[in-house]
Design an enzyme around this catalytic site. Sequence first.
Site, PDB file in Angstrom:
ATOM      1  CB  SER A 185       0.262   1.450  -4.334  1.00 40.06           C
ATOM      2  OG  SER A 185      -0.486   1.666  -3.147  1.00 40.06           O
ATOM      3  CB  ILE A 200     -10.546   9.029   6.650  1.00 40.98           C
ATOM      4  CG1 ILE A 200      -9.329   9.882   6.236  1.00 40.98           C
ATOM      5  CG2 ILE A 200     -11.854   9.749   6.305  1.00 40.98           C
ATOM      6  CD1 ILE A 200      -9.226  11.244   6.891  1.00 40.98           C
ATOM      7  CE1 TYR A 210      -4.069   1.946   0.544  1.00 39.21           C
ATOM      8  CE2 TYR A 210      -2.833   3.100   2.237  1.00 39.21           C
ATOM      9  CZ  TYR A 210      -3.945   3.000   1.427  1.00 39.21           C
ATOM     10  OH  TYR A 210      -4.911   3.974   1.486  1.00 39.21           O
TER      11      TYR A 210
END
Lengths: 236, 146
Positions: free
Chosen positions: A146, A175, A143
């Site tokens: 990327s 979030i 992650y």
Amino acid sequence: MTAVVTGAAGGIGRALCRRLGQAGHDLVAVDVSSRLEESVAMLDQEGLTMHPVQADLTTIGGVEAVAAAVRKFGDVQVLVNNAGITRDSRLVNLSNDDFKAVLDVNLGAAYRLTLALVPMMGRASIINVSSRAYLGNFGQFNYSMSKGGLVGLTRALALQLAPAIRVNAVAPGLIATEMAMGIPDDVRTRMIAAIPADRMGEPEEVAELVAFLATDASSYITGEVIVIGGGRSLSR
Amino acid sequence: MTLRCASPQLAALLEAWRDETSGLVFVADDQTGEAWSEVAAELTDAFNLTQQSLANGLAVVFVVHNDDLLGRNGPPRAMVAMGLLSATRTAALEHRKAGVAVNVIAREDDTEPSLIARWCGILMDGELPTGELIHLGSEHLGKALP
């Protein structure tokens, strides 16, 4: 004014569509999930119209489907590359399939869709939704790679496409999306305790930042990464 | 030492360290093409080699170009360079307690290969620094922090 938002069925994506719709954009909302229809219905109740495209952006056909839908509206003024997935694991245990899936969706899809839509842009703003994890995050080798790649893409495109097209990235921290709410309560509580703002961010706060970057109010900003993480990049 | 490097000159210099150090030196390819498949192949190669090295408790050094970190050579090279830097930070976090270092060297056009080779040796020789970006040049001054 046409805005294209990917990952539109997720929490941040839906907030992005709502905010850009309120700003008067014709919205082309893209997601691979059939839950996209829920977003369409929800925003329809609020008087906002989205034009959904259910497409897999890791395929040429998916990118072409979005491009075809966008052509009906003329020029693209805003592109938000928001589609993203996680397949978390420590690097030593990370499988090739999970590595590839995250890289293809989070970075490859943004790259391919942007290349396809840039010819349809005049004066425009591209916003890539990266992540605070681009600074490094335990268990997220794929992650963070990327999302770091998205920062690189942002910088290169900002130089290539200036002055007509501005390109920026936002890097959200924790979030309050369904993804975050899926984290075990005790873990999430510890994560929030490390955030100086003492809370999770709201999808609407990310959307507000993206909306700012989409307008001429930010016309002197390009090639930047703005972290929206409640101060988490500073605390222990 | 495992060496992945397309530059014959740098590879020859790094070869001199092969018997003295253990770990991975991965030099990002200057010839990565525009197609996504080429970017993905480069990052996948980095993933596989890094995973092998760290599973064996051996340090990793990535070598990228400073211009690529700033996006000056186009999207493919920028995606690879920044992707490697972010991956470095995560890998360093995961292996700091084991005392295995993961770092990035940013070179420039005129950086002497011998300097790169010397720093690769230094960075593979200890537990610290880790997760760092070492600039071997001065072109980064006054520019964006990666």
